[in-house]
Design a protein around this motif. Structure first.
Motif, PDB file in Angstrom:
ATOM      1  N   TRP A 150       1.719  -4.497   1.943  1.00  0.00           N
ATOM      2  CA  TRP A 150       1.113  -3.199   2.212  1.00  0.00           C
ATOM      3  C   TRP A 150      -0.040  -3.039   1.221  1.00  0.00           C
ATOM      4  O   TRP A 150       0.166  -2.834   0.038  1.00  0.00           O
ATOM      5  CB  TRP A 150       2.156  -2.110   2.024  1.00  0.00           C
ATOM      6  N   GLY A 151      -1.258  -3.162   1.701  1.00  0.00           N
ATOM      7  CA  GLY A 151      -2.420  -3.132   0.830  1.00  0.00           C
ATOM      8  C   GLY A 151      -2.829  -4.536   0.410  1.00  0.00           C
ATOM      9  O   GLY A 151      -2.136  -5.522   0.678  1.00  0.00           O
ATOM     10  N   ARG A 152      -3.966  -4.611  -0.251  1.00  0.00           N
ATOM     11  CA  ARG A 152      -4.539  -5.916  -0.595  1.00  0.00           C
ATOM     12  C   ARG A 152      -4.503  -6.237  -2.079  1.00  0.00           C
ATOM     13  O   ARG A 152      -4.863  -7.350  -2.460  1.00  0.00           O
ATOM     14  CB  ARG A 152      -6.001  -5.969  -0.121  1.00  0.00           C
ATOM     15  N   MET A 153      -4.097  -5.282  -2.907  1.00  0.00           N
ATOM     16  CA  MET A 153      -4.192  -5.496  -4.345  1.00  0.00           C
ATOM     17  C   MET A 153      -2.827  -5.529  -5.036  1.00  0.00           C
ATOM     18  O   MET A 153      -2.409  -6.550  -5.561  1.00  0.00           O
ATOM     19  CB  MET A 153      -5.055  -4.394  -4.972  1.00  0.00           C
ATOM     20  N   VAL A 154      -2.119  -4.409  -4.989  1.00  0.00           N
ATOM     21  CA  VAL A 154      -0.926  -4.247  -5.821  1.00  0.00           C
ATOM     22  C   VAL A 154       0.201  -5.174  -5.386  1.00  0.00           C
ATOM     23  O   VAL A 154       0.737  -5.945  -6.203  1.00  0.00           O
ATOM     24  CB  VAL A 154      -0.445  -2.780  -5.809  1.00  0.00           C
ATOM     25  N   GLU A 155       0.581  -5.135  -4.117  1.00  0.00           N
ATOM     26  CA  GLU A 155       1.725  -5.933  -3.666  1.00  0.00           C
ATOM     27  C   GLU A 155       1.466  -7.436  -3.772  1.00  0.00           C
ATOM     28  O   GLU A 155       2.353  -8.167  -4.224  1.00  0.00           O
ATOM     29  CB  GLU A 155       2.130  -5.523  -2.252  1.00  0.00           C
ATOM     30  N   PRO A 156       0.296  -7.960  -3.375  1.00  0.00           N
ATOM     31  CA  PRO A 156       0.058  -9.396  -3.589  1.00  0.00           C
ATOM     32  C   PRO A 156       0.104  -9.786  -5.069  1.00  0.00           C
ATOM     33  O   PRO A 156       0.599 -10.864  -5.426  1.00  0.00           O
ATOM     34  CB  PRO A 156      -1.337  -9.615  -2.993  1.00  0.00           C
ATOM     35  N   TYR A 307       4.732  -0.610   8.142  1.00  0.00           N
ATOM     36  CA  TYR A 307       4.771  -0.464   6.683  1.00  0.00           C
ATOM     37  C   TYR A 307       5.850   0.516   6.217  1.00  0.00           C
ATOM     38  O   TYR A 307       5.916   0.838   5.031  1.00  0.00           O
ATOM     39  CB  TYR A 307       3.404  -0.009   6.162  1.00  0.00           C
ATOM     40  N   LEU A 308       6.681   0.979   7.139  1.00  0.00           N
ATOM     41  CA  LEU A 308       7.699   1.959   6.778  1.00  0.00           C
ATOM     42  C   LEU A 308       8.704   1.380   5.787  1.00  0.00           C
ATOM     43  O   LEU A 308       9.124   2.053   4.835  1.00  0.00           O
ATOM     44  CB  LEU A 308       8.414   2.454   8.035  1.00  0.00           C
ATOM     45  N   PHE A 343       5.587   8.586  -0.406  1.00  0.00           N
ATOM     46  CA  PHE A 343       5.484   7.156  -0.091  1.00  0.00           C
ATOM     47  C   PHE A 343       5.793   6.896   1.385  1.00  0.00           C
ATOM     48  O   PHE A 343       5.104   6.084   2.031  1.00  0.00           O
ATOM     49  CB  PHE A 343       6.435   6.353  -0.977  1.00  0.00           C
ATOM     50  N   ILE A 344       6.810   7.566   1.921  1.00  0.00           N
ATOM     51  CA  ILE A 344       7.139   7.387   3.338  1.00  0.00           C
ATOM     52  C   ILE A 344       5.984   7.861   4.207  1.00  0.00           C
ATOM     53  O   ILE A 344       5.587   7.193   5.179  1.00  0.00           O
ATOM     54  CB  ILE A 344       8.423   8.154   3.695  1.00  0.00           C
ATOM     55  N   GLY A 345       5.414   9.012   3.872  1.00  0.00           N
ATOM     56  CA  GLY A 345       4.292   9.527   4.644  1.00  0.00           C
ATOM     57  C   GLY A 345       3.081   8.612   4.587  1.00  0.00           C
ATOM     58  O   GLY A 345       2.418   8.367   5.611  1.00  0.00           O
ATOM     59  N   ALA A 346       2.777   8.089   3.398  1.00  0.00           N
ATOM     60  CA  ALA A 346       1.635   7.180   3.258  1.00  0.00           C
ATOM     61  C   ALA A 346       1.842   5.896   4.064  1.00  0.00           C
ATOM     62  O   ALA A 346       0.902   5.381   4.690  1.00  0.00           O
ATOM     63  CB  ALA A 346       1.427   6.838   1.780  1.00  0.00           C
ATOM     64  N   SER A 351       0.628   2.601   8.831  1.00  0.00           N
ATOM     65  CA  SER A 351       1.121   1.916  10.031  1.00  0.00           C
ATOM     66  C   SER A 351       0.358   2.363  11.273  1.00  0.00           C
ATOM     67  O   SER A 351      -0.028   1.546  12.115  1.00  0.00           O
ATOM     68  CB  SER A 351       2.618   2.187  10.212  1.00  0.00           C
ATOM     69  N   VAL A 352       0.134   3.680  11.383  1.00  0.00           N
ATOM     70  CA  VAL A 352      -0.594   4.213  12.539  1.00  0.00           C
ATOM     71  C   VAL A 352      -2.015   3.663  12.569  1.00  0.00           C
ATOM     72  O   VAL A 352      -2.531   3.255  13.623  1.00  0.00           O
ATOM     73  CB  VAL A 352      -0.612   5.755  12.500  1.00  0.00           C
ATOM     74  N   ARG A 353      -2.669   3.623  11.415  1.00  0.00           N
ATOM     75  CA  ARG A 353      -4.031   3.095  11.348  1.00  0.00           C
ATOM     76  C   ARG A 353      -4.071   1.613  11.712  1.00  0.00           C
ATOM     77  O   ARG A 353      -4.972   1.167  12.438  1.00  0.00           O
ATOM     78  CB  ARG A 353      -4.598   3.301   9.943  1.00  0.00           C
TER      79      ARG A 353
END
Length: 363
Positions: A150-156, A307-308, A343-346, A351-353
């Motif tokens: 989820w995302g390109r920076m933190v999780e990788p 991403y949920l 976090f759930i909302g984000a 996911s929708v995007r």
């Protein structure tokens, strides 16, 4: 489908509210409603996380979670758990603890602490045990490179740190040591012991689950699920049976218990009456968490919103952090609830995007 899934929860809620009114009048009814709302608002991320695990269980074990599991949640965590805490910390047996809760002593007699006071004094042990259990869940997720990011920076970046052997255990032990230094010297050993118990519980259950899950049949099923994924990088869940499902059931109950710690402790800011706590947190709150979990599984929500699951794990990490920070600083339950929902909302928005972008590219 909504009525079929939530019908029992609505019926039990009505029965719990009637019981609360008969037991404590309008005041008891009001407290019961507040406690139910508190538990539901704090536990949406719990429902999402439960759903990610429940979808890996067979129909039999899903029913066990909804029957035996709810008994554990209501009577174990919302009734027996506070009594056991009072018994362990004050030297009172469960019967005496229940009598103390139902018949609070005169507040002007400091030599006779109340049930609420004893529970609040046990907060460091509760926070350390639950916090370390949840922290390891988050760290194992964060350091896992074999998943959707989820995302390109933190999780990788965190996944790269996971290449270090036993990275999650190393980080968890460092956090526990730092947390123990934040409390008074008299409580330091207690916090360390409780935190280690939480770590041992997680490592034992997750280790046994992995052991049973890595049978030849399990590997073949996992390979087939990888090929039959949902088309978005998320493999179809492998349905476990037998010993693996039983260990996953225990893991799910431990996870559910860890999530309930903040709700149980927070309830004592409203009332110390164990009957109202059981009605509000257990019969109303815990039942709705079960229903939300089942709805997420049957509606295929986790596959639809990619991403949920990521958001649920970050909510776990946030709750673990809040529990451990609360060793030194008082943190409102509202904060933990809002952070989890955030976090759930984000993750839902992401996911929708992503789904919209995928549809635009396909056309």
């Amino acid at each position: 489908m909504i009525l079929r899934v939530f019908g029992l929860s609505f019926a039990i809620t009505l029965a719990a509210l009637v019981t609360a009114f008969l037991y404590g009048g309008w005041n008891g009814l009001f407290i019961c409603v507040i406690l139910g709302i508190l538990e539901i608002s704090l536990s949406f991320d719990n429902a999402v996380m439960n759903a990610t695990i429940l979808e890996r269980m067979s129909a039999f074990w899903q029913k066990m979670f909804l029957t035996v599991g709810i008994l554990i949640a209501v009577f174990g965590m919302r009734i027996l758990f506070p009594l056991v805490i009072v018994w362990a910390t004050a030297g009172l047996n469960p019967g005496q603890a229940l009598d103390l809760a139902l018949n609070p002593p005169n507040p002007e007699t400091p030599d006779n602490p109340s049930y609420e006071t004893i529970m609040l004094e046990a907060h460091p042990q509760i926070a350390a045990l639950g916090g370390m259990f949840l922290l390891l869940i988050f760290l194992d997720y964060a350091f896992d490179s074999d998943r959707r990011f989820w995302g390109r920076m933190v999780e990788p970046g965190l996944a790269r740190l996971g290449r270090i052997n036993n990275a999650s255990v190393i980080v968890a032990l460092a956090v526990l040591l730092a947390g123990s230094m934040a409390v008074d010297g008299d409580e330091r050993a207690t916090v360390l012991t409780a935190g280690l118990v939480g770590m041992i519980g997680y490592l034992a259950i997750s280790g046994l689950t992995s052991l049973f899950d890595t049978s030849e049949v399990g590997r073949e099923a996992a390979a087939a699920a990888e090929l039959a994924g949902d088309g978005r990088g998320r493999p179809e869940p492998v349905v476990l049976v037998g010993k693996a499902a039983f260990m996953l059931f225990l893991y799910l109950e431990m996870l559910d218990a860890s999530f309930s710690f903040d709700g149980v402790v927070g309830a004592f800011a409203i009332t110390s009456d164990p009957i109202l706590i059981a009605l509000g947190l257990g019969f109303i709150g815990a039942m709705f968490v079960r229903s939300m979990t089942v709805y997420l599984v049957r509606a295929g929500t986790l596959a639809q919103y990619r991403y949920l699951e990521n958001g649920a794990h970050w909510a776990i990490g946030a709750l673990a952090t809040i529990l451990l920070v609360s060793l030194a600083v008082e943190v409102s339950e509202v904060v933990s609830g809002l952070v989890g929902v955030g976090f759930i909302g984000a993750s839902l928005i992401s996911s929708v995007r992503a789904n919209r972008t995928e549809r635009q590219v396909a056309h």
